[in-house]
Structures are given as C-alpha cells and as structure tokens.
Write a protein that holds these residues in place. Structure first.
Motif, PDB file in Angstrom:
ATOM      1  N   ASN A   3       0.823  -1.208   0.000  1.00  0.00           N
ATOM      2  CA  ASN A   3       0.000   0.000   0.000  1.00  0.00           C
ATOM      3  C   ASN A   3       0.860   1.262   0.000  1.00  0.00           C
ATOM      4  OD1 ASN A   3      -2.335  -1.483   0.001  1.00  0.00           O
ATOM      5  ND2 ASN A   3      -2.615  -1.394   2.212  1.00  0.00           N
ATOM      6  N   TRP A   4       1.991   1.219   0.659  1.00  0.00           N
ATOM      7  CA  TRP A   4       2.878   2.372   0.716  1.00  0.00           C
ATOM      8  C   TRP A   4       3.580   2.571  -0.629  1.00  0.00           C
ATOM      9  CZ3 TRP A   4       8.310   2.949   0.535  1.00  0.00           C
ATOM     10  CH2 TRP A   4       8.751   4.230   0.850  1.00  0.00           C
ATOM     11  N   LEU A   5       4.078   1.484  -1.233  1.00  0.00           N
ATOM     12  CA  LEU A   5       4.804   1.580  -2.500  1.00  0.00           C
ATOM     13  C   LEU A   5       3.925   2.071  -3.642  1.00  0.00           C
ATOM     14  CD1 LEU A   5       7.052  -1.610  -2.504  1.00  0.00           C
ATOM     15  CD2 LEU A   5       7.791   0.750  -2.380  1.00  0.00           C
ATOM     16  N   PHE A   6       2.684   1.651  -3.665  1.00  0.00           N
ATOM     17  CA  PHE A   6       1.800   1.979  -4.778  1.00  0.00           C
ATOM     18  C   PHE A   6       0.770   3.051  -4.425  1.00  0.00           C
ATOM     19  CE2 PHE A   6       3.384  -2.308  -5.554  1.00  0.00           C
ATOM     20  CZ  PHE A   6       3.953  -2.107  -6.808  1.00  0.00           C
ATOM     21  N   SER A   7       0.968   3.719  -3.329  1.00  0.00           N
ATOM     22  CA  SER A   7       0.047   4.762  -2.888  1.00  0.00           C
ATOM     23  C   SER A   7       0.177   5.989  -3.784  1.00  0.00           C
ATOM     24  CB  SER A   7       0.360   5.159  -1.444  1.00  0.00           C
ATOM     25  OG  SER A   7      -0.409   6.272  -1.071  1.00  0.00           O
ATOM     26  N   THR A   8      -0.937   6.653  -4.039  1.00  0.00           N
ATOM     27  CA  THR A   8      -0.903   7.893  -4.803  1.00  0.00           C
ATOM     28  C   THR A   8      -0.834   9.120  -3.902  1.00  0.00           C
ATOM     29  OG1 THR A   8      -3.314   7.946  -4.868  1.00  0.00           O
ATOM     30  CG2 THR A   8      -2.176   6.907  -6.733  1.00  0.00           C
ATOM     31  N   ARG A   9      -0.882   8.921  -2.598  1.00  0.00           N
ATOM     32  CA  ARG A   9      -0.761  10.034  -1.659  1.00  0.00           C
ATOM     33  C   ARG A   9       0.703  10.393  -1.475  1.00  0.00           C
ATOM     34  NH1 ARG A   9      -3.494   7.851   3.275  1.00  0.00           N
ATOM     35  NH2 ARG A   9      -3.986   6.024   2.065  1.00  0.00           N
ATOM     36  N   PRO A  10       1.031  11.682  -1.469  1.00  0.00           N
ATOM     37  CA  PRO A  10       2.439  12.072  -1.321  1.00  0.00           C
ATOM     38  C   PRO A  10       2.947  11.820   0.094  1.00  0.00           C
ATOM     39  CG  PRO A  10       1.035  14.006  -1.347  1.00  0.00           C
ATOM     40  CD  PRO A  10       0.149  12.827  -1.637  1.00  0.00           C
ATOM     41  N   ILE A  11       4.227  11.475   0.172  1.00  0.00           N
ATOM     42  CA  ILE A  11       4.868  11.348   1.485  1.00  0.00           C
ATOM     43  C   ILE A  11       4.964  12.743   2.096  1.00  0.00           C
ATOM     44  CG2 ILE A  11       7.005  10.756   2.691  1.00  0.00           C
ATOM     45  CD1 ILE A  11       7.432   8.614   0.508  1.00  0.00           C
ATOM     46  N   SER A  12       5.507  13.673   1.328  1.00  0.00           N
ATOM     47  CA  SER A  12       5.513  15.065   1.737  1.00  0.00           C
ATOM     48  C   SER A  12       5.605  15.926   0.498  1.00  0.00           C
ATOM     49  CB  SER A  12       6.677  15.374   2.671  1.00  0.00           C
ATOM     50  OG  SER A  12       6.649  16.747   2.986  1.00  0.00           O
ATOM     51  N   LYS A  13       4.480  16.444   0.084  1.00  0.00           N
ATOM     52  CA  LYS A  13       4.419  17.285  -1.107  1.00  0.00           C
ATOM     53  C   LYS A  13       5.293  18.527  -0.939  1.00  0.00           C
ATOM     54  CE  LYS A  13       1.105  20.105  -1.934  1.00  0.00           C
ATOM     55  NZ  LYS A  13      -0.085  20.838  -2.139  1.00  0.00           N
ATOM     56  N   ASP A  14       5.233  19.157   0.224  1.00  0.00           N
ATOM     57  CA  ASP A  14       5.976  20.399   0.429  1.00  0.00           C
ATOM     58  C   ASP A  14       7.485  20.187   0.416  1.00  0.00           C
ATOM     59  OD1 ASP A  14       3.920  22.436   0.647  1.00  0.00           O
ATOM     60  OD2 ASP A  14       3.272  21.341   2.420  1.00  0.00           O
ATOM     61  N   ILE A  15       7.956  19.080   0.956  1.00  0.00           N
ATOM     62  CA  ILE A  15       9.400  18.793   0.892  1.00  0.00           C
ATOM     63  C   ILE A  15       9.808  18.500  -0.545  1.00  0.00           C
ATOM     64  CG2 ILE A  15      11.208  17.155   1.580  1.00  0.00           C
ATOM     65  CD1 ILE A  15       9.849  17.016   4.319  1.00  0.00           C
ATOM     66  N   GLY A  16       8.967  17.805  -1.287  1.00  0.00           N
ATOM     67  CA  GLY A  16       9.248  17.524  -2.697  1.00  0.00           C
ATOM     68  C   GLY A  16       9.317  18.790  -3.525  1.00  0.00           C
TER      69      GLY A  16
END
Length: 138
Positions: A3-16
């Motif tokens: 679920n983590w590898l294929f998740s579409t939710r960002p880990i941290s959009k702002d850091i990216g």
C-alpha cells in the motif's frame, strides 16, 4: 508495504516541491554563472535569437537565469519569477537551438518542464511566499 509503495498520496508534497524548486534554481544559477562572470566576453559571441540585439538578449538571459533563479530558490515571488525562466527556456529550446539535434536542446526542455510544474504547484510551504501567506494565529 504494498500500500505504501503503490500509494498515490504524497509522502511530503511540500518537501518535494522544496527540493525541486531549490535544486532547479541552483542548477540554473551554476548554468548562468559563466554568462554573468564573463559578461564582456559573452557580449561579443552571444546569439540574438529574437532580433533584439545580442546585448539585450544576454541581459535578459542573465536576468532570468540568475536573478529570477535566486528568487525561485528563496521561494519569493515564485510564480512571477518563473515566467521569465519559462520564456527563456522556450526561446532556448525552440528558437536558439531550433536547428540543433534534440540532445542540444534537451536541457532547456527539461528545465521548462520543471518550471511549468513548479508554476502549477506553487512554491510550497517551505518558501518565503509560503511563510508570508500562512495563516496567522493570534
């Protein structure tokens, strides 16, 4: 794990966004440092892709690639500073290197894609703009 590898939710959009914004800005600064530090020599050899004169073309390139890149790194007036950067990359890719093979214009197009993405996403929370626009708690 799946679920983590294929998740579409960002880990941290702002850091990216921060890494993309600062990384692109620093690479643009190092790319343009030669134009700024060797201005007199570049003035004699710089192309005039828009027919406005090589001096003005060089000055506009330095304005975008150096000074707007500093604003981009800081995240200050981010979207406004991205406009000259995008225009410069459009001119570099489609006008100045129009007759060149793709590898010669690849860097300009890569920067253009990054700048478009940053324009659409905005500066993110970790920027001067983000700090100026954050909600105040009293």
């Amino acid at each position: 794990m799946k679920n983590w590898l294929f998740s579409t939710r960002p880990i941290s959009k702002d850091i990216g966004i921060f890494i993309l914004r600062v990384g692109a800005a620093l690479m643009m600064l190092t790319h343009d440092w030669d134009k700024l530090s060797n201005y007199s020599a570049k003035l004699m050899t710089f192309s005039d892709p828009l027919g406005i004169g090589s001096a003005l073309s060089l000055q506009l390139a330095i304005l975008a690639e150096f000074f707007c890149a500093i604003l981009l790194a800081l995240g200050l007036m981010t979207r406004l500073s991205l406009v000259p950067l995008m225009i410069t990359m459009l001119v570099a890719g489609f006008v100045a290197h129009a007759a060149d093979p793709f590898p010669a214009k690849e860097k300009a197009f890569l920067f253009l894609v990054i700048f478009i993405v940053l324009f659409l996403l905005g500066p993110g929370k970790y920027s001067v703009d983000g700090q100026l626009n954050r909600p105040r708690r009293y």
